[in-house]
Design a protein around this motif. Sequence first.
Motif, short mmCIF file in Angstrom:
data_model
loop_
_atom_site.label_atom_id
_atom_site.label_comp_id
_atom_site.label_asym_id
_atom_site.label_seq_id
_atom_site.Cartn_x
_atom_site.Cartn_y
_atom_site.Cartn_z
N ARG A 124 0.82 -1.20 0.00
CA ARG A 124 0.00 0.00 0.00
C ARG A 124 0.86 1.26 0.00
O ARG A 124 0.54 2.25 -0.65
N ALA A 125 1.97 1.23 0.75
CA ALA A 125 2.85 2.39 0.81
C ALA A 125 3.46 2.69 -0.55
O ALA A 125 3.49 3.83 -1.00
N VAL A 126 3.93 1.65 -1.23
CA VAL A 126 4.53 1.83 -2.56
C VAL A 126 3.50 2.33 -3.55
O VAL A 126 3.77 3.22 -4.37
N ALA A 127 2.29 1.77 -3.48
CA ALA A 127 1.23 2.20 -4.40
C ALA A 127 0.83 3.65 -4.13
O ALA A 127 0.61 4.43 -5.07
N SER A 128 0.75 4.03 -2.85
CA SER A 128 0.34 5.41 -2.51
C SER A 128 1.39 6.43 -2.94
O SER A 128 1.06 7.58 -3.22
N LEU A 129 2.65 6.01 -3.02
CA LEU A 129 3.73 6.90 -3.46
C LEU A 129 3.84 6.98 -4.98
O LEU A 129 4.70 7.69 -5.50
N ARG A 130 3.01 6.20 -5.66
CA ARG A 130 3.00 6.18 -7.13
C ARG A 130 4.38 5.82 -7.70
O ARG A 130 4.88 6.47 -8.62
N ILE A 131 4.99 4.80 -7.13
CA ILE A 131 6.28 4.32 -7.64
C ILE A 131 5.98 3.35 -8.78
O ILE A 131 5.76 2.16 -8.58
N HIS A 132 5.93 3.87 -9.98
CA HIS A 132 5.44 3.11 -11.12
C HIS A 132 6.40 2.02 -11.58
O HIS A 132 5.99 1.08 -12.26
N SER A 133 7.68 2.13 -11.23
CA SER A 133 8.64 1.12 -11.66
C SER A 133 8.63 -0.11 -10.75
O SER A 133 9.32 -1.09 -11.04
N ALA A 134 7.88 -0.06 -9.66
CA ALA A 134 7.93 -1.12 -8.65
C ALA A 134 7.57 -2.49 -9.21
O ALA A 134 6.62 -2.64 -9.98
N GLN A 135 8.37 -3.47 -8.83
CA GLN A 135 8.11 -4.87 -9.16
C GLN A 135 8.24 -5.69 -7.88
O GLN A 135 9.12 -5.43 -7.06
N TRP A 136 7.35 -6.66 -7.71
CA TRP A 136 7.38 -7.53 -6.54
C TRP A 136 7.71 -8.94 -6.99
O TRP A 136 7.13 -9.44 -7.95
N LYS A 137 8.62 -9.56 -6.30
CA LYS A 137 9.02 -10.91 -6.71
C LYS A 137 9.21 -11.79 -5.47
O LYS A 137 9.96 -11.46 -4.56
#
Length: 302
Positions: A124-137
């Motif tokens: 949720r924190a990453v999404a709220s910061l609009r970090i568009h390059s984020a990838q989860w693995k």
Amino acid sequence: LFLLLTAKDPIYTESHISATMAGIPVYNLALDEKYVALGYITAAFGIASAVDPASANVSACKRKDNKATGPERLDDKKSEQKNDVILPLSRRIDALESLFLGATAAPGAVSPKCVDAHVLRACRAVASLRIHSAQWKWVTGNYYAGDLSSRAQTLGAHGKNLLCKSLLLENRAHDEAAGKGPTNPRHCLVVVQYEATFDAKKLARAVRALRTPVDRIHPSKFDFRVASEEDNALLTGYPHNAVCPFGLVSTVSIPIVVASAIPRPSFVWMGGGHSRLKLGLSTEELVGTAGVIMLDITVPRP
């Protein structure tokens, strides 16, 4: 799709986030929830359809009352028409999710039980910061048994110098009277490369240099040490080997210091809230996030 499902809109519940992060296709969610989610997805991408999220009523589609007449019968027909739109979209999204998740998680790398409150908070924190390059693995249980090269290969990183860890530090010589903020932090979170060594003295010099010469705090007021496990749990909210620089639970702002030795531009990997979940993102977005500063705080390992 993940960013859409983790948006601040209240219709997106923990079940959506859990399912997405755990690799569970959306069709395992309640059909009503999926109906609403798909309606918003079609609207977001401008897909013309008869889907109206505000009037989602899948339960009407399930009724088999052949005796229904009048307005009720018309409602059933409308619901059936909407269902005809939803099901094809549902199958397409299921296929895309299976393809995406299959490429980002090794077989047996994740189970639904892995998605806990820590993971949800980080996402949720990453999404709220609009970090568009984020990838989860997700990684397998023997991830840490391998060397840095094998870990980089598992994550698809371009080099082992792009594997990072987050450490919570405490300034044990902190002088509260000297002020607050990033120039005199009681605690700070550093993001450093695994193949580098954190240097407390370099961090102290770099933090002191954030102030003008006449306002700098005396060097004796800096003694950065790795925080205790208790403080780590209290301030970050994350367990060992799972600290993420985003979504800290501390009510006091904690500066995030990124080691300047990390290549720029590049794509780095770090903890994602669970020991088997890794977060990847671009260094430009990492450094550009509010509360993050980049300083010279490491030395190369021999």
